[in-house]
Design a protein around this motif. Structure first.
Motif, PDB file in Angstrom:
ATOM      1  N   TRP A  85      52.283  32.528  34.169  1.00 51.31           N
ATOM      2  CA  TRP A  85      51.778  31.445  35.018  1.00 51.31           C
ATOM      3  C   TRP A  85      52.680  31.241  36.225  1.00 51.31           C
ATOM      4  CZ3 TRP A  85      50.559  27.301  30.677  1.00 51.31           C
ATOM      5  CH2 TRP A  85      49.683  27.886  29.750  1.00 51.31           C
ATOM      6  N   GLU A 127      51.832  33.741  38.819  1.00 51.16           N
ATOM      7  CA  GLU A 127      50.590  33.432  39.541  1.00 51.16           C
ATOM      8  C   GLU A 127      50.836  32.394  40.631  1.00 51.16           C
ATOM      9  OE1 GLU A 127      48.305  35.407  38.890  1.00 51.16           O
ATOM     10  OE2 GLU A 127      47.685  35.510  36.802  1.00 51.16           O
ATOM     11  N   PHE A 140      47.126  33.586  42.814  1.00 51.89           N
ATOM     12  CA  PHE A 140      46.194  33.726  41.700  1.00 51.89           C
ATOM     13  C   PHE A 140      44.974  34.492  42.198  1.00 51.89           C
ATOM     14  CE2 PHE A 140      42.860  31.816  38.835  1.00 51.89           C
ATOM     15  CZ  PHE A 140      43.176  32.606  37.750  1.00 51.89           C
ATOM     16  N   HIS A 163      45.168  30.121  33.317  1.00 55.96           N
ATOM     17  CA  HIS A 163      44.380  30.616  34.447  1.00 55.96           C
ATOM     18  C   HIS A 163      43.657  29.475  35.163  1.00 55.96           C
ATOM     19  CE1 HIS A 163      44.183  34.899  32.581  1.00 55.96           C
ATOM     20  NE2 HIS A 163      45.180  34.799  33.436  1.00 55.96           N
TER      21      HIS A 163
END
Length: 265
Positions: free
Chosen positions: A63, A66, A71, A232
């Motif tokens: 994470w 990202e 992302f 996500h």
């Protein structure tokens, strides 16, 4: 491919889909709220700190990557740090103060009022994350827990808890919920409270410990799959709030400005 293998694949896919659907139906609004807190913190110059053990450490690193890189949108890098990546820091703290403190001392060094700390644990009982949450609260960071059902000992320390509701699908899917490290059941309290108690997160790859029937489905990997989906969505929603729909967080920015920096924006 033998029939048994196909059966295992089908059962896992069915159970995973049911668990993911149950979680987002029940807690989709809380995921959006968590992303909004993160976006407001970043908009005010804050940062995201993330931590976990085993597979959950990999989630924290994933994470953070990202946020720092991108992302989906091509946008400016966002400040996020996984606390499981610096081997010199981790081993120095572990050697001098014990494994329970490896995240807490980094929080004390890095967290500032208004930052967000994300603690990831399938059990909710990892001692080093408990210590880290205490430290984050002292630093006035906003604390988000991503856990299995109930949140374990982390629940009472989180400002916002995203707990995967495994009981909704365990009976229907025949998933093992045994308290032997194969699911998110709380471990027994250690005889020595200063010693780190292994949790399911600490097992190989953060998945499971103990011996389970080869055809049984274990809860922990299924919880981790939902955690990945949560991560996500947090990344995507933060991008949405900051770069596509900033009007949605403007009232919260004004509110936090009027009250000064606070972990509860």
């Amino acid at each position: 491919m033998c029939d048994t293998a196909l059966e295992i694949i089908a059962r896992h896919a069915e159970a995973g889909a049911a668990l993911r659907s149950a979680f987002f139906a029940a807690q989709g609004a809380r995921v959006a709220e968590a992303a909004r807190h993160m976006a407001v913190s970043l908009a005010r110059g804050g940062k995201i700190l993330l931590a976990g053990n085993g597979g959950s450490a990999a989630d924290a690193q994933h994470w953070a990557g990202e946020f720092v890189n991108r992302f989906i949108l091509d946008r400016p890098p966002l400040p996020a740090i996984a606390l499981s990546t610096d081997s010199s820091v981790l081993t120095a703290i572990g050697n001098d103060f014990g494994y329970d403190r490896v995240f807490a001392k980094q929080i004390e060094a890095l967290a500032r009022p208004g930052d967000v700390f994300v603690a990831i644990s399938t059990s909710g009982n990892s001692a080093n994350l408990i210590e880290a949450l205490h430290a984050a609260r002292r630093q006035e960071a906003f604390c988000i827990g991503v856990t299995g059902e109930g949140g374990g000992r982390m629940a009472g320390l989180c400002d916002l808890l995203l707990a995967v509701p495994t009981s909704l699908v365990t009976k229907a899917s025949g998933i093992s919920d045994a308290p032997d490290g194969t699911g998110p059941a709380a471990p027994a309290e250690p005889a020595n409270p200063e010693r780190q108690t292994p949790s399911p997160d600490d097992a190989a790859g953060g998945e499971r410990t103990g011996n389970a029937p080869p055809r049984g489905l274990m809860l922990t990997p299924l919880i981790q799959e939902v955690h990945e989906a949560i991560g996500h969505l947090l990344c995507g929603l933060v991008d949405h709030y900051l770069f596509e729909n900033v009007m949605a967080i403007k009232p919260f920015l004004k509110e936090s400005e009027s009250r000064g920096v606070s972990r509860r924006v």
